[in-house]
Design an enzyme around this catalytic site. Structure first.
Site, PDB file in Angstrom:
ATOM      1  CE1 TYR A  61      51.798  55.357  30.413  1.00  0.00           C
ATOM      2  CE2 TYR A  61      51.408  53.656  29.080  1.00  0.00           C
ATOM      3  CZ  TYR A  61      50.974  54.747  29.961  1.00  0.00           C
ATOM      4  OH  TYR A  61      49.630  55.412  29.861  1.00  0.00           O
ATOM      5  N   PRO A 231      40.269  51.565  34.341  1.00  0.00           N
ATOM      6  CG  PRO A 231      40.501  49.739  32.826  1.00  0.00           C
ATOM      7  CD  PRO A 231      41.415  50.791  33.258  1.00  0.00           C
ATOM      8  CG  LEU A 232      40.639  46.389  36.031  1.00  0.00           C
ATOM      9  CD1 LEU A 232      42.023  45.540  36.100  1.00  0.00           C
ATOM     10  CD2 LEU A 232      39.641  45.579  36.356  1.00  0.00           C
ATOM     11  CB  ALA A 233      38.629  51.603  40.326  1.00  0.00           C
ATOM     12  N   GLY A 235      41.968  48.386  41.137  1.00  0.00           N
ATOM     13  CA  GLY A 235      41.487  47.327  42.079  1.00  0.00           C
ATOM     14  C   GLY A 235      40.776  47.325  43.447  1.00  0.00           C
TER      15      GLY A 235
END
Ligand SMILES: NC(=O)c1ccc[n+]([C@@H]2O[C@H](COP(=O)([O-])OP(=O)(O)OC[C@H]3O[C@@H](n4cnc5c(N)ncnc54)[C@H](OP(=O)(O)O)[C@@H]3O)[C@@H](O)[C@H]2O)c1
Length: 323
Positions: A61, A231-233, A235
């Site tokens: 990262y 998980p938030l795609a 936004g």
């Protein structure tokens, strides 16, 4: 939720995790700046304020900067270490010297990677180490040796995998004395393959499914915690501009907004609650470094969607009726 082991004075792992992929800014070799560290402190503080105690990293990262930033935060607030869980991943290598980017589960690479991770984070041990993406050349015996060395040296407490099918986990597990406790997969209202594979059994549509059949069930049967990355795609259903998006995305975003108003919560909480309502006990790894957005996720655990609400979002996101 599957049982991630209680740990250190019986502190349980939080239901949400913070993904630290955004720590350190751009993916390059530039030095970490004081601004990166300030932003990191804010993200960590916002996470702790909503009960998050699991922080997800990977050696790649921002090319190592994410772990360096986190290491600096811990150096400035050493009291945090014992109350949090730190997870990192290895097994992906960048392109170098004319060799393309690749995966590497060789013993030498895994052991060296963990030393690099611990050095950047400035810690003695990782709570969880995940094998980032399946290496086609992996030799399970060699992986097992590396895992054993990491465990016996105390450098890694628990192990998991990421982006792996049931068969790949089984292969590794059959050589490894240590259990693989986590599988981190991309799952969201925008990435619904994990559900589609299940509803397409005995359907022609199954030909297009990419999520490996039986993986969800294997993890559930073997108490492997399923973590959702993305998980938030990014936004998509919680405020990002929708220009050019499909009718299904636009409709789903509208439904999420309506449910958020009805339940007096945020769109982020609805999007995450949709994942968390599934009985597999999915643990979302939210990727935002924005403190306000982190706090907007707080309600996710409290919100329970009815069967009808859950299916309304699922069917809208797939853009057509179920078979
Ligand atoms: N295992 C794997 O292979 C793998 C792969 C990728 C990621 N991960 C892990 O999973 C974590 C989450 O992944 P992710 O970052 O892809 O997922 P995410 O949580 O779905 O999305 C977070 C990203 O979306 C942006 N975003 C969220 N809401 C937004 C909005 N309303 N408007 C505009 N932008 C918005 C965030 O920007 P802001 O920061 O500006 O809010 C951030 O860049 C990562 O941090 C990492 O730890 C794992």
């Amino acid at each position: 939720m599957a049982n991630l082991p209680l740990h250190r004075r019986n502190i349980p792992v939080s239901r949400l995790a913070l993904g630290c992929m955004g720590f350190g800014g751009e993916w390059n070799q530039n030095p970490v700046t004081s601004e990166h560290i300030r932003q990191g402190h804010e993200a960590v503080e916002a996470s702790l304020s909503i009960g998050i105690n699991l922080f997800d990293h990977a050696d790649i990262y921002t090319q190592g900067k994410a772990e360096r930033v986190f290491g600096q935060i811990l150096a400035e607030r050493p009291e945090l270490r014992e109350g949090i869980f730190i997870q990192s991943k290895c097994g992906i290598r960048f392109a170098e010297n004319g060799v393309p980017g690749r995966y590497d589960f060789s013993k030498e690479h895994l052991l060296g990677s963990v030393d690099g991770i611990l050095g950047r984070l400035g810690i003695e041990y990782l709570d969880f180490l995940l094998l980032h993406r399946p290496d086609p050349l992996m030799d399970p015996e060699e992986v097992a040796e590396a895992v054993q060395r990491l465990k016996s040296s105390g450098k890694v407490r628990r192990f998991g995998v990421s982006n792996m099918s049931a068969g790949q986990i089984q292969l590794l597990q059959s050589y490894c004395g240590e259990p693989f406790l986590i599988n981190q997969l991309e799952m969201s209202l925008a990435k619904i393959g994990w559900l589609e594979t299940g509803v397409h059994v005995n359907q022609d549509a199954a030909r297009n499914d990419v999520f490996p059949e039986g993986t969800l069930e294997y993890c559930r049967l073997n108490d492997i915690q399923i973590q959702a990355w993305g998980p938030l795609a990014q936004g998509l259903f919680s405020g990002r501009a929708l220009d050019g998006q499909s009718a299904a995305v636009q409709e789903t975003a509208g439904l999420v907004e309506r449910m958020a108003v009805e339940k007096e919560t945020t769109r982020e909480a609805i999007v995450l609650a949709w994942l968390m309502t599934h009985p597999a006990g999915v643990q979302p790894v939210i990727g935002t470094a924005n403190p306000e957005r982190i706090r907007a996720c707080q309600d996710a655990e409290r919100i329970v969607l009815t069967r009808e609400e859950w299916y309304t979002l699922y069917v809208a996101s797939r853009g057509k009726a179920l078979p």
